[in-house]
Design an enzyme around this catalytic site. Structure first.
Site, mmCIF file in Angstrom:
data_model
loop_
_atom_site.group_PDB
_atom_site.id
_atom_site.type_symbol
_atom_site.label_atom_id
_atom_site.label_comp_id
_atom_site.label_asym_id
_atom_site.label_seq_id
_atom_site.Cartn_x
_atom_site.Cartn_y
_atom_site.Cartn_z
ATOM 1 N N CYS A 47 67.490 63.188 44.718
ATOM 2 C CA CYS A 47 67.134 61.803 45.044
ATOM 3 C C CYS A 47 68.123 61.351 46.120
ATOM 4 C CB CYS A 47 67.275 60.959 43.784
ATOM 5 S SG CYS A 47 67.285 59.172 44.030
ATOM 6 N N HIS A 48 67.718 60.357 46.914
ATOM 7 C CA HIS A 48 68.621 59.956 48.005
ATOM 8 C C HIS A 48 69.957 59.427 47.483
ATOM 9 C CE1 HIS A 48 68.328 59.428 52.520
ATOM 10 N NE2 HIS A 48 69.603 59.349 52.197
ATOM 11 N N THR A 49 69.974 58.887 46.276
ATOM 12 C CA THR A 49 71.230 58.365 45.724
ATOM 13 C C THR A 49 72.292 59.471 45.633
ATOM 14 O OG1 THR A 49 69.860 56.829 44.468
ATOM 15 C CG2 THR A 49 72.181 56.966 43.840
ATOM 16 N N HIS A 69 70.926 63.599 39.079
ATOM 17 C CA HIS A 69 70.538 62.679 38.008
ATOM 18 C C HIS A 69 69.044 62.682 37.732
ATOM 19 C CE1 HIS A 69 70.024 60.415 41.721
ATOM 20 N NE2 HIS A 69 69.153 59.678 41.089
ATOM 21 N N GLU A 70 68.262 63.463 38.492
ATOM 22 C CA GLU A 70 66.815 63.493 38.253
ATOM 23 C C GLU A 70 66.507 64.877 37.695
ATOM 24 O OE1 GLU A 70 64.280 61.274 41.283
ATOM 25 O OE2 GLU A 70 63.435 63.272 41.455
ATOM 26 N N CYS A 99 71.457 51.316 24.768
ATOM 27 C CA CYS A 99 72.176 51.478 23.490
ATOM 28 C C CYS A 99 71.340 50.996 22.321
ATOM 29 C CB CYS A 99 73.519 50.757 23.537
ATOM 30 S SG CYS A 99 73.381 48.946 23.407
ATOM 31 N N CYS A 102 72.649 45.953 22.326
ATOM 32 C CA CYS A 102 73.254 44.841 23.067
ATOM 33 C C CYS A 102 72.186 43.794 23.413
ATOM 34 C CB CYS A 102 73.935 45.369 24.328
ATOM 35 S SG CYS A 102 72.777 45.839 25.625
ATOM 36 N N CYS A 105 69.450 45.173 25.674
ATOM 37 C CA CYS A 105 68.506 46.086 25.026
ATOM 38 C C CYS A 105 67.581 45.330 24.083
ATOM 39 C CB CYS A 105 69.247 47.205 24.301
ATOM 40 S SG CYS A 105 70.005 48.384 25.448
ATOM 41 N N CYS A 113 71.562 47.531 30.116
ATOM 42 C CA CYS A 113 72.364 47.731 28.904
ATOM 43 C C CYS A 113 73.854 47.463 29.168
ATOM 44 C CB CYS A 113 72.155 49.171 28.433
ATOM 45 S SG CYS A 113 73.212 49.666 27.081
ATOM 46 N N ARG A 117 74.733 50.696 31.373
ATOM 47 C CA ARG A 117 74.072 50.441 32.654
ATOM 48 C C ARG A 117 74.704 51.309 33.739
ATOM 49 N NH1 ARG A 117 75.375 44.359 34.442
ATOM 50 N NH2 ARG A 117 74.554 43.986 32.367
ATOM 51 N N CYS A 177 64.055 59.740 37.526
ATOM 52 C CA CYS A 177 64.563 58.671 38.396
ATOM 53 C C CYS A 177 63.472 58.163 39.324
ATOM 54 C CB CYS A 177 65.796 59.103 39.203
ATOM 55 S SG CYS A 177 66.281 57.815 40.379
ATOM 56 N N ARG A 372 59.923 65.130 47.208
ATOM 57 C CA ARG A 372 60.891 65.634 46.247
ATOM 58 C C ARG A 372 60.975 67.158 46.339
ATOM 59 N NH1 ARG A 372 63.437 61.488 46.196
ATOM 60 N NH2 ARG A 372 63.961 60.329 44.303
HETATM 61 P P1 NAD Z 1 64.167 58.955 51.009
HETATM 62 O O1 NAD Z 1 65.249 59.270 51.938
HETATM 63 O O2 NAD Z 1 63.259 60.052 50.573
HETATM 64 O O3 NAD Z 1 63.242 57.771 51.595
HETATM 65 C C1 NAD Z 1 63.777 56.664 52.263
HETATM 66 C C2 NAD Z 1 62.858 56.327 53.435
HETATM 67 O O4 NAD Z 1 63.309 55.097 54.023
HETATM 68 C C3 NAD Z 1 62.881 57.371 54.549
HETATM 69 O O5 NAD Z 1 61.566 57.783 54.835
HETATM 70 C C4 NAD Z 1 63.526 56.635 55.722
HETATM 71 O O6 NAD Z 1 63.003 57.049 56.992
HETATM 72 C C5 NAD Z 1 63.151 55.180 55.430
HETATM 73 N N1 NAD Z 1 64.037 54.183 56.056
HETATM 74 C C6 NAD Z 1 65.399 54.204 56.164
HETATM 75 N N2 NAD Z 1 65.822 53.073 56.782
HETATM 76 C C7 NAD Z 1 64.734 52.337 57.062
HETATM 77 C C8 NAD Z 1 64.523 51.065 57.686
HETATM 78 N N3 NAD Z 1 65.549 50.351 58.159
HETATM 79 N N4 NAD Z 1 63.253 50.616 57.792
HETATM 80 C C9 NAD Z 1 62.202 51.331 57.331
HETATM 81 N N5 NAD Z 1 62.341 52.540 56.737
HETATM 82 C C10 NAD Z 1 63.590 53.031 56.608
HETATM 83 O O7 NAD Z 1 64.867 58.265 49.726
HETATM 84 P P2 NAD Z 1 64.316 58.074 48.228
HETATM 85 O O8 NAD Z 1 64.844 59.167 47.373
HETATM 86 O O9 NAD Z 1 62.867 57.780 48.276
HETATM 87 O O10 NAD Z 1 65.127 56.757 47.795
HETATM 88 C C11 NAD Z 1 64.859 55.522 48.427
HETATM 89 C C12 NAD Z 1 65.943 54.521 48.086
HETATM 90 O O11 NAD Z 1 65.865 54.159 46.712
HETATM 91 C C13 NAD Z 1 67.365 55.038 48.281
HETATM 92 O O12 NAD Z 1 68.170 53.977 48.782
HETATM 93 C C14 NAD Z 1 67.787 55.410 46.876
HETATM 94 O O13 NAD Z 1 69.205 55.411 46.733
HETATM 95 C C15 NAD Z 1 67.162 54.275 46.122
HETATM 96 N N6 NAD Z 1 66.980 54.450 44.676
HETATM 97 C C16 NAD Z 1 67.168 53.350 43.895
HETATM 98 C C17 NAD Z 1 66.963 53.418 42.527
HETATM 99 C C18 NAD Z 1 67.080 52.208 41.679
HETATM 100 O O14 NAD Z 1 67.010 52.339 40.443
HETATM 101 N N7 NAD Z 1 67.226 51.009 42.227
HETATM 102 C C19 NAD Z 1 66.584 54.636 41.967
HETATM 103 C C20 NAD Z 1 66.354 55.731 42.799
HETATM 104 C C21 NAD Z 1 66.560 55.619 44.154
HETATM 105 ZN ZN ZN Z 2 67.674 58.613 41.836
#
Ligand code: NAD
Ligand code: ZN
Length: 379
Positions: A47-49, A69-70, A99, A102, A105, A113, A117, A177, A372
């Site tokens: 995942c991107h994170t 994490h995925e 949990c 809390c 939850c 949580c 969290r 995720c 993915r």
């Molecule tokens: P990814 O890299 O596969 O997809 C992100 C897309 O965003 C890419 O296609 C990229 O070209 C595009 N992008 C980047 N900047 C941009 C902009 N300014 N305008 C338009 N498009 C833009 O990533 P992913 O795995 O799909 O994750 C996406 C986001 O979600 C990441 O920031 C990730 O960390 C986040 N995320 C958050 C949670 C959560 O629980 N909140 C969970 C998982 C992932």
């Molecule tokens: Zn993730």
């Protein structure tokens, strides 16, 4: 022979320093302690994170660390006090926990949580603050309490969803995720009504899962926004009806969307991690009723700036982790949606690599290729 109670030596992909390829090492994984579970990971995906905390340009650099994490796996053994999981259970480890006690939850509204969290700076287990991973006695840090880039990992029981043992782990691992996050952000948080318009910023796996949520909600128009034009072809198959590349215009993309829709979209979901896209996602919703939901993980120094009159004009700004799902209570049912063919996952998995080639998954994500990449641990 049972490995319960013993240290397991296995392979893990260790990030020794920021931005350097992971290296496969033999690590020692200590037995699970109170309220912990040791899981044999079978499949994990990127995942991107993970990439943000690996390159650590906008995040705290914490190394050496086992990212990931995925994932999906099978419980190997459980620690003291664990009663609702047993060896052999099929599970998804989740980066944010539940949990079950809390106020969060117990609230129907929250999945934040108090105990479990998401905490990106935590490098040990909650119990004692220590790591369960080591190499020659030197601790290796955990990541998000999951650290799934290892053949075995130790996770707090509150971060483990027990799922249908017939669900194929090589597919449903992406629900741990990305797919749950994107889908839930739309259906649980943005909640578009039938016939409404939805803008999705970022057409990676999380964004396309958000688009899938818009499609099943009966959205009339799904506008996909991305800087990478190669994303548009793929997004077509996910029900995205209109495409906007901010690079094609010499004005802010929110203005383009407001013009296209005669006043703004009804809902928007931001899945990029770019602060600029977050602001655009908010400013492009319709006044009076528009709702924007932030999902992307920002850099640690980012600040959200908009004119307060946007809020006075009755636009709503929200954000969510993990699509507002409670991992233990809600995810088993999301897995059932896949089993009942109400939710498609296969189309999100564009690549598969053996564990030994895990760095390829990073290369693909950095190049913006595919959605993915599933990493098979048994090879
Ligand atoms: P990814 O890299 O596969 O997809 C992100 C897309 O965003 C890419 O296609 C990229 O070209 C595009 N992008 C980047 N900047 C941009 C902009 N300014 N305008 C338009 N498009 C833009 O990533 P992913 O795995 O799909 O994750 C996406 C986001 O979600 C990441 O920031 C990730 O960390 C986040 N995320 C958050 C949670 C959560 O629980 N909140 C969970 C998982 C992932
Ligand atoms: Zn993730």
């Amino acid at each position: 022979m049972s490995t319960a109670g013993q240290v397991i030596r296995c392979k893990a992909a260790v990030a020794w320093e920021s931005g350097k390829p992971l290296s496969i090492e033999e690590v020692e994984v200590a037995p699970p302690q109170k309220d912990e579970v040791r899981i044999k990971i079978l499949f994990t995906s990127l995942c991107h994170t993970d990439v943000y905390f690996w390159d650590a340009k906008g995040q705290n650099p914490l190394f050496p660390r086992i990212l990931g994490h995925e994932a999906g796996g099978i419980v190997e053994s459980v620690g003291e006090g664990v009663t609702d999981l047993k060896p052999g259970d099929h599970v998804l480890p989740i980066f944010t926990g539940e949990c079950k006690e809390c106020p969060h939850c117990l609230s129907e509204e929250s999945n934040m949580c108090d105990l479990l969290r998401i905490n990106t700076d935590r490098v040990g287990m909650i119990n004692d603050g220590k790591s369960r991973f080591s190499i020659n006695g030197k601790p290796i840090y955990h990541f998000l309490g999951t650290s799934t880039f290892s053949e075995y990992t130790v996770v707090h029981v509150g971060q483990v969803a027990k799922i249908n043992p017939h669900a194929p782990l090589d597919k449903v691992c992406v629900l741990s995720c990305g797919m749950s996050t994107g889908f839930g952000a739309t259906v649980n948080v943005a909640k578009p009504k039938k016939g409404q318009s939805v803008a999705i910023f970022g057409l990676g796996a999380v964004g396309l899962a958000a688009a899938e949520g818009a499609r099943v909600s009966g959205a009339s128009r799904i506008i996909g926004i991305d800087l990478n034009p190669s994303r548009f072809e793929q997004a077509n198959k996910f029900g995205v009806t209109d495409f906007v590349n901010p690079k094609d215009y010499n004005k802010p993309v929110q203005e383009v969307i407001v013009e296209m829709t005669g006043g703004g979209v009804d809902r928007s979901v931001e899945c990029t991690g770019s602060i600029q896209a977050m602001i655009s996602a908010f400013e492009c919703v319709h006044d009076g009723w528009g709702v924007a939901v932030l999902v992307g993980v920002p850099n640690k120094d980012d600040a959200f700036k908009t004119h307060p009159v946007n809020l006075l004009n009755e636009k709503t700004l929200k954000g969510t982790f993990f699509g507002n799902y409670k991992p233990r209570s809600d995810i088993p049912a999301v897995v059932e949606k896949y089993m009942n063919k109400e939710l498609e996952l296969d189309k999100f998995i564009t690549h598969t690599v053996p564990f030994s080639e895990i760095n390829k998954a990073f290369e693909l994500m950095l190049a913006g290729e595919g959605l993915r990449c599933v990493i098979r641990m048994d090879t």
